[in-house]
Design an enzyme around this catalytic site. Structure first.
Site: not given
Ligand code: HH2
Length: 262
Positions: A206, A241
């Protein structure tokens, strides 16, 4: 929990695992690397991301969930705000609905969560993904996140969700200024853990990490991701995660072994 984004535009791995075969190959890798849970997302939640309609999101995640389920028993989570996607995912074999809006996105989110009876992750976010980074404001970020999560858990239970199905997540990076808001939250994760629900923590790759390291791009944030994940483990979170399952798992094992020898 290993991140399996099947989107063309996620912030750290957008496009890389897009499509059924690529998604399945990455799922196999995450499992081989030691993931206990896979979190499958068909819509990017990155700041400023454009929304995807439910039919398109279902087309991205449902066949993948079915294909993974046909191969193995790993716990599967679907990362979606949309009740229709959660419903299709659970029918295909998902065990967890991970909702970054904590069931606030659609009027029927609470009812569908109760009806599905699956596990639920309720995450804190100020605003919604498209606008959440426009001037987020808090008087006391830790207290406000804890209060919001407690209220969302109450709302879910009032709608008929069983207490033991609920997880909470402080939502690092969601409607938070990178350092002024995320650092106090990470420093006081015990306040979220003390609410009495299992806590999920997402810090992997992040932006706050790059704010502490010369604007390092997402693929160069592993050290910071692991450091923050260990802070979560030390505070008692139930799951982290992460994109880099093998490396994080090794770090957690070493940390736990040393902590146990204390
Ligand atoms: N962070 C992201 C997406 N979903 N869900 C939970 N519960 N907690 C988190 O911190 C979280 C989440 C963001 O990360 P990423 O999936 O890598 O990116 P994107 O949302 O652009 O797909």
């Amino acid at each position: 929990m290993g991140v399996l984004d099947v989107t063309p535009d996620s912030f750290s791995d957008g496009g890389r695992h897009f499509g059924l075969e690529a998604g399945l190959a990455h799922a196999r890798k995450l499992i081989a690397d030691g993931a206990d849970i896979l979190d499958i997302g068909g819509e990017s939640t990155r700041p400023g991301a454009e929304p995807v309609d439910a039919a398109e999101e279902i087309a991205r995640v449902e066949p993948l969930i079915r294909a993974i389920r046909a191969e193995c028993e790993v716990t599967l989570s679907v990362d979606t705000m949309k009740p229709a996607v959660a419903r299709a995912a659970v029918a295909a074999g998902a065990d967890i609905w991970n909702d970054v809006t904590a069931l606030r996105f659609a009027p029927d989110s609470l009812d569908v969560a109760a009806e599905l009876g699956c596990q639920l992750v309720l995450m804190h976010m100020q605003g919604e993904p498209r606008t959440m980074q426009h001037e987020p404001r808090y008087d006391d970020v830790v207290a406000e996140v804890a209060e919001h999560l407690a209220a969302r858990a109450e709302a879910a239970m009032a709608a008929g969700v069983a207490r033991e199905k609920i997880w909470l997540d402080p939502g690092v990076g969601f409607g938070k200024h990178s350092l002024a808001h995320n650092l106090p939250l990470l420093a006081h994760l015990d306040r979220i853990v003390d609410l009495g629900f299992p806590v999920l923590l997402g810090v992997s790759r992040k932006r706050f990490i790059s704010a502490l390291d010369d604007e390092a791009p997402p693929d160069q944030r592993l050290g910071g991701s692991i450091a923050a994940a260990l802070v979560g483990v030390a505070a008692g979170v139930a799951a982290v995660r992460v994109h880099d399952v093998r490396e994080t798992r090794q770090a957690v094992r070493v940390w736990e072994a040393i902590a146990a020898a204390r």
